[in-house]
Every structure is written in C-alpha cells, then in structure tokens.
Write a protein that holds these residues in place. Structure first.
Motif, PDB file in Angstrom:
ATOM      1  N   ILE A   1     -23.996 -57.009 -18.821  1.00 35.01           N
ATOM      2  CA  ILE A   1     -25.351 -56.534 -18.530  1.00 35.01           C
ATOM      3  C   ILE A   1     -25.397 -55.234 -17.738  1.00 35.01           C
ATOM      4  O   ILE A   1     -26.462 -54.638 -17.595  1.00 35.01           O
ATOM      5  CB  ILE A   1     -26.185 -57.615 -17.811  1.00 35.01           C
ATOM      6  N   SER A   2     -24.250 -54.767 -17.228  1.00 32.85           N
ATOM      7  CA  SER A   2     -24.221 -53.546 -16.419  1.00 32.85           C
ATOM      8  C   SER A   2     -23.167 -52.562 -16.928  1.00 32.85           C
ATOM      9  O   SER A   2     -22.048 -52.964 -17.240  1.00 32.85           O
ATOM     10  CB  SER A   2     -23.925 -53.885 -14.962  1.00 32.85           C
TER      11      SER A   2
ATOM     12  N   THR B   1     -27.821 -63.998  -4.725  1.00 26.89           N
ATOM     13  CA  THR B   1     -28.232 -65.301  -5.253  1.00 26.89           C
ATOM     14  C   THR B   1     -27.259 -65.816  -6.297  1.00 26.89           C
ATOM     15  O   THR B   1     -26.925 -66.993  -6.330  1.00 26.89           O
ATOM     16  CB  THR B   1     -29.647 -65.194  -5.875  1.00 26.89           C
ATOM     17  N   LEU B   2     -26.787 -64.910  -7.163  1.00 28.36           N
ATOM     18  CA  LEU B   2     -25.849 -65.250  -8.231  1.00 28.36           C
ATOM     19  C   LEU B   2     -24.641 -64.331  -8.144  1.00 28.36           C
ATOM     20  O   LEU B   2     -24.790 -63.116  -8.100  1.00 28.36           O
ATOM     21  CB  LEU B   2     -26.493 -65.051  -9.609  1.00 28.36           C
TER      22      LEU B   2
ATOM     23  N   ILE C   1     -26.774 -54.635  -8.671  1.00 30.35           N
ATOM     24  CA  ILE C   1     -27.885 -54.646  -9.616  1.00 30.35           C
ATOM     25  C   ILE C   1     -28.898 -55.738  -9.273  1.00 30.35           C
ATOM     26  O   ILE C   1     -28.581 -56.707  -8.587  1.00 30.35           O
ATOM     27  CB  ILE C   1     -27.395 -54.845 -11.066  1.00 30.35           C
ATOM     28  N   ASN C   2     -30.101 -55.540  -9.753  1.00 25.02           N
ATOM     29  CA  ASN C   2     -31.149 -56.551  -9.644  1.00 25.02           C
ATOM     30  C   ASN C   2     -31.269 -57.212 -11.003  1.00 25.02           C
ATOM     31  O   ASN C   2     -31.265 -56.527 -12.027  1.00 25.02           O
ATOM     32  CB  ASN C   2     -32.475 -55.907  -9.246  1.00 25.02           C
ATOM     33  N   VAL C   3     -31.358 -58.529 -10.992  1.00 27.81           N
ATOM     34  CA  VAL C   3     -31.456 -59.264 -12.244  1.00 27.81           C
ATOM     35  C   VAL C   3     -32.708 -60.130 -12.247  1.00 27.81           C
ATOM     36  O   VAL C   3     -33.247 -60.477 -11.202  1.00 27.81           O
ATOM     37  CB  VAL C   3     -30.222 -60.153 -12.510  1.00 27.81           C
TER      38      VAL C   3
ATOM     39  N   ARG D   1     -30.986 -61.077 -17.264  1.00 29.89           N
ATOM     40  CA  ARG D   1     -30.839 -59.690 -17.695  1.00 29.89           C
ATOM     41  C   ARG D   1     -30.894 -58.800 -16.468  1.00 29.89           C
ATOM     42  O   ARG D   1     -31.486 -59.155 -15.452  1.00 29.89           O
ATOM     43  CB  ARG D   1     -31.914 -59.295 -18.695  1.00 29.89           C
ATOM     44  N   CYS D   2     -30.264 -57.660 -16.580  1.00 29.37           N
ATOM     45  CA  CYS D   2     -30.296 -56.643 -15.528  1.00 29.37           C
ATOM     46  C   CYS D   2     -31.639 -55.925 -15.634  1.00 29.37           C
ATOM     47  O   CYS D   2     -32.060 -55.555 -16.734  1.00 29.37           O
ATOM     48  CB  CYS D   2     -29.136 -55.666 -15.746  1.00 29.37           C
ATOM     49  N   ILE D   3     -32.310 -55.724 -14.481  1.00 21.92           N
ATOM     50  CA  ILE D   3     -33.601 -55.027 -14.520  1.00 21.92           C
ATOM     51  C   ILE D   3     -33.602 -53.696 -13.765  1.00 21.92           C
ATOM     52  O   ILE D   3     -34.430 -52.838 -14.038  1.00 21.92           O
ATOM     53  CB  ILE D   3     -34.753 -55.918 -14.014  1.00 21.92           C
ATOM     54  N   SER D   4     -32.667 -53.501 -12.809  1.00 22.04           N
ATOM     55  CA  SER D   4     -32.617 -52.218 -12.107  1.00 22.04           C
ATOM     56  C   SER D   4     -31.346 -52.105 -11.279  1.00 22.04           C
ATOM     57  O   SER D   4     -30.633 -53.087 -11.078  1.00 22.04           O
ATOM     58  CB  SER D   4     -33.840 -52.055 -11.195  1.00 22.04           C
ATOM     59  N   GLY D   5     -31.119 -50.893 -10.789  1.00 25.09           N
ATOM     60  CA  GLY D   5     -29.968 -50.619  -9.946  1.00 25.09           C
ATOM     61  C   GLY D   5     -29.797 -49.123  -9.818  1.00 25.09           C
ATOM     62  O   GLY D   5     -30.489 -48.346 -10.483  1.00 25.09           O
TER      63      GLY D   5
END
Length: 93
Positions: free
Chosen positions: A74-75, A63-64, A82-84, A33-37
């Motif tokens: 997710i965005s 990383t991905l 984004i940070n996931v 899941r997306c957690i921030s950006g």
C-alpha cells in the motif's frame, strides 16, 4: 508464536491495545488502504490483513503494525509513516 498462524499471502498485522480486545482480535481480518503520508507514498487499492499478534512495544507507536509485505503493498516508500483507513473485513462466501 506458531508459523502456521501467519496467512500464506504475507499480509498480517500486530495491533495495539485498543484493537487487541484481550486476545479476541487474533485472527480477525481488516480491509485497509493508505490514505496519506509525506511525499505522497500511497499506492491505490486495498488489501486485507489478518491480526496475528499484540504489538510488543509499549506504548505501541501505531494502531496497526504491518508486515513488510503488507506495508509495501500500500506504500511506495518503505520508511514513510502513513495514515491508513481500515474496517473489519467479513467474508460472506
């Protein structure tokens, strides 16, 4: 790369060396899941993605590397970095 290795739902990723595990990662699934950006790009919910390749860019910028369909799931922002949050997914059915 064989087209049949791609999941039908279009949710797939290439992974960096840290996750690649000498090719053992191919076929693994991750729930993410997306957690921030910047400018709050995250949509709610999680998706499950499948590893289909090694990141070809050296060094890999992330990383991905998500497929467009997975990223858009997710965005809200197609160009955001984004940070996931992710964890290996195991289906016990």
């Amino acid at each position: 790369m064989d087209v049949e290795q791609f999941p039908e739902d279009g949710y797939f990723v290439a992974v960096s060396e840290g996750l690649w595990d000498n090719g053992a990662a191919c076929g693994r699934k991750y729930q993410m899941r997306c957690i921030s950006g910047p400018r709050r790009p995250c949509k709610g919910g999680t998706i499950v993605v499948q590893v289909v390749d090694f990141c070809k860019t050296y060094p890999c910028p992330t990383t991905l590397v998500l497929s467009n369909k997975a990223f858009n799931a997710i965005s809200r922002s197609p160009n955001a970095r984004i940070n996931v949050e992710f964890a290996q997914y195991v289906n016990y059915i």
